[in-house]
Design a protein around this motif. Structure first.
Motif, PDB file in Angstrom:
ATOM      1  N   LEU A  54       0.988  -1.211   0.019  1.00  0.00           N
ATOM      2  CA  LEU A  54      -0.069   0.149  -0.001  1.00  0.00           C
ATOM      3  C   LEU A  54       1.000   1.286   0.069  1.00  0.00           C
ATOM      4  CD1 LEU A  54      -2.707   1.227   0.354  1.00  0.00           C
ATOM      5  CD2 LEU A  54      -2.605   0.960   2.609  1.00  0.00           C
ATOM      6  N   ASP A  55       0.707   2.096  -1.155  1.00  0.00           N
ATOM      7  CA  ASP A  55       1.317   3.487  -1.030  1.00  0.00           C
ATOM      8  C   ASP A  55       0.828   4.350  -0.172  1.00  0.00           C
ATOM      9  OD1 ASP A  55       3.220   5.201  -1.875  1.00  0.00           O
ATOM     10  OD2 ASP A  55       2.049   6.045  -3.687  1.00  0.00           O
ATOM     11  N   VAL A  56       1.848   5.022   0.419  1.00  0.00           N
ATOM     12  CA  VAL A  56       1.313   6.019   1.263  1.00  0.00           C
ATOM     13  C   VAL A  56       0.714   7.259   0.867  1.00  0.00           C
ATOM     14  CG1 VAL A  56       2.262   7.517   3.376  1.00  0.00           C
ATOM     15  CG2 VAL A  56       3.140   5.103   3.297  1.00  0.00           C
ATOM     16  N   MET A  57       1.201   7.897   0.150  1.00  0.00           N
ATOM     17  CA  MET A  57       0.799   8.912  -0.610  1.00  0.00           C
ATOM     18  C   MET A  57       0.109   8.970  -1.991  1.00  0.00           C
ATOM     19  SD  MET A  57       4.040  11.628   0.729  1.00  0.00           S
ATOM     20  CE  MET A  57       2.864  13.204   0.079  1.00  0.00           C
ATOM     21  N   SER A  61      -6.225   9.333  -2.203  1.00  0.00           N
ATOM     22  CA  SER A  61      -6.542   8.462  -1.320  1.00  0.00           C
ATOM     23  C   SER A  61      -5.362   8.481  -0.143  1.00  0.00           C
ATOM     24  CB  SER A  61      -6.418   6.990  -1.907  1.00  0.00           C
ATOM     25  OG  SER A  61      -7.662   6.949  -2.704  1.00  0.00           O
ATOM     26  N   ASP A  62      -5.575   8.306   1.002  1.00  0.00           N
ATOM     27  CA  ASP A  62      -4.447   8.531   2.104  1.00  0.00           C
ATOM     28  C   ASP A  62      -4.381   7.327   2.484  1.00  0.00           C
ATOM     29  OD1 ASP A  62      -3.139   8.885   4.148  1.00  0.00           O
ATOM     30  OD2 ASP A  62      -4.309  10.154   5.381  1.00  0.00           O
ATOM     31  N   GLY A  63      -3.065   6.656   2.308  1.00  0.00           N
ATOM     32  CA  GLY A  63      -2.671   5.349   2.508  1.00  0.00           C
ATOM     33  C   GLY A  63      -2.835   4.842   3.866  1.00  0.00           C
ATOM     34  N   MET A  64      -2.349   5.862   4.761  1.00  0.00           N
ATOM     35  CA  MET A  64      -2.715   5.597   6.421  1.00  0.00           C
ATOM     36  C   MET A  64      -4.093   5.253   6.573  1.00  0.00           C
ATOM     37  SD  MET A  64       0.482   5.990   7.686  1.00  0.00           S
ATOM     38  CE  MET A  64       2.015   6.984   7.470  1.00  0.00           C
ATOM     39  N   ASP A  65      -4.805   6.378   6.043  1.00  0.00           N
ATOM     40  CA  ASP A  65      -6.258   6.094   6.340  1.00  0.00           C
ATOM     41  C   ASP A  65      -6.902   4.947   5.802  1.00  0.00           C
ATOM     42  OD1 ASP A  65      -8.861   7.161   7.232  1.00  0.00           O
ATOM     43  OD2 ASP A  65      -9.576   7.420   5.476  1.00  0.00           O
ATOM     44  N   CYS A  96       2.929   4.723  10.199  1.00  0.00           N
ATOM     45  CA  CYS A  96       2.755   3.474   9.494  1.00  0.00           C
ATOM     46  C   CYS A  96       2.340   2.364  10.671  1.00  0.00           C
ATOM     47  CB  CYS A  96       3.788   3.020   8.510  1.00  0.00           C
ATOM     48  SG  CYS A  96       4.220   4.149   7.141  1.00  0.00           S
ATOM     49  N   LEU A  97       3.237   2.168  11.540  1.00  0.00           N
ATOM     50  CA  LEU A  97       2.896   1.085  12.197  1.00  0.00           C
ATOM     51  C   LEU A  97       1.850   1.194  13.365  1.00  0.00           C
ATOM     52  CD1 LEU A  97       6.737   0.486  13.320  1.00  0.00           C
ATOM     53  CD2 LEU A  97       5.274  -0.778  11.802  1.00  0.00           C
TER      54      LEU A  97
END
Length: 373
Positions: A54-57, A61-65, A96-97
């Motif tokens: 999963l890409d973060v940015m 879309s927000d990868g974290m979300d 991320c964690l």
């Protein structure tokens, strides 16, 4: 045929998918692609991958979300997620964690790193799945064992009742004194066995939340006096000095009277059983002024309970080593603890001085009713 591992790659740039596909293609994985959160959740509704990259940015879309939302759904929670990020700061990696990701890969991606981390995560996923299968299988076996045990207990009740009735009929015949003693001994043993069977059934119902309490306002002082009177013959036979400090009730307790009486009987019987001949047992009801509670203290003069057993002694089948030569079933205290817990009360054990143990039963304030004066 062995199923190949499935990987969902989430990135808004098709070029990144092409790069990862080139890195992982020869590994034999089933690769799937999603460019935003909507496509991710749509895919997960129909198919569960073994791993998500999963890409973060991403612009839309927000990868974290996305990661947080996946981890909030029980059916998807066990899917490991590796975050891919160009932001390699410690703060980003920590986020991320915290979002629920199991690992991360920095951009630009390294072929060796991607393959190594993917293999490691898929290996952990397999171990998790195997453990989960073992847990479910064990749970099914435990349920089967409980069902079989309950069926056996139900089947045993009828012959135990027949033994008791047969003993009653025998007492009406011309028996010698020795024969009469044996019949009484058999009848008492059948009564004890029936009591244990009932306790086992009730404990099973309490554990499965099938037992429905029938609470009523109860005068605990009166109930305890009834129990003390029942044990007069037993204390005389063993030469136990039984003292009871039972003041007039200041509060009524909202409890199931039948279950609470059995708890008091078990605690008192336990104290008498573990006290030596010519020993003493005391039982006391306390209505603390500072709290709206009711306490019952049962003290014995036995050998006491070791510190390491004070917690486990309330567990099923834990009999401990309290007094040699005493028949122990490991059910009485467990039964008491389960009933008191069901009433939202507490049952604890402390040392008696100079020897013995003190069992303290306490009922919480929300279960009390003040007696009108």
């Amino acid at each position: 045929m062995i199923k190949s591992d499935s990987i969902l790659i989430v990135d808004d740039e098709p070029d990144v998918f092409d790069i990862l596909e080139g890195i992982l293609f020869k590994e034999g994985y089933q690769l799937h692609y999603a460019s935003n959160g909507y496509e991710v959740f749509k895919f997960l509704e129909s198919s569960l991958p073994d791993l998500i990259l999963l890409d973060v940015m991403m612009p839309d879309s927000d990868g974290m979300d996305i990661c947080r939302k996946i981890k909030q759904i029980p059916e998807w929670n066990s899917i490991p997620i590796i975050m891919i990020t160009a932001l390699n700061s410690k703060e980003t990696l920590a986020q991320c964690l915290e979002a629920g990701a199991q690992d991360f890969i920095g951009k630009p991606v390294s072929t060796l790193e991607v393959r190594a981390r993917v293999r490691s995560m898929l290996r952990l996923k397999k171990q998790h799945d195997e453990l989960e299968k073992s847990r479910q299988k064990l749970e099914q076996l435990l349920l089967l064992r409980e069902d079989m045990a309950n069926a056996v207990i139900h089947d045993l009740r009828n012959p135990v009742v027949v033994i008791g009735l047969a003993c009653e009929l025998l007492t009406l015949t011309n028996l010698t004194e020795k024969q009469s003693q044996k019949v009484n001994q058999i009848a008492f043993s059948a009564q004890q066995l029936n009591h244990q069977l009932n306790s086992l059934l009730l404990m099973a119902k309490l554990e499965s939340a099938q037992e429905v309490l029938n609470p009523k306002p109860v005068n605990l002082s009166v109930l305890l006096q009834e129990v003390v009177n029942e044990f007069e013959a037993q204390t005389l036979k063993k030469a136990i000095n039984l003292t009871a400090k039972i003041p007039e009730a200041k509060r009524l307790v909202m409890v199931d009277p039948d279950l609470m009486k059995r708890v008091l009987e078990n605690l008192l019987n336990n104290a008498i059983k573990f006290s030596p001949t010519n020993g003493y047992v005391s039982i006391e009801v306390e209505y603390p002024v500072e709290t709206n509670t009711v306490k019952v203290h049962v003290r014995d003069s036995g050998s006491g309970v070791k510190d390491e057993l004070k917690q486990s002694i309330f567990e099923k089948y834990e009999i401990g080593q309290r007094f040699e030569g005493i028949a122990q079933t490991g059910l009485g205290l467990a039964f008491c603890k389960m009933v008191i817990d069901a009433h939202q009360g507490s049952l604890s054990i402390t040392d008696n001085q100079p020897q013995g143990a003190i069992f303290t039963l306490e009922l919480n304030a929300e279960l009390q009713f003040v007696v009108a004066s």
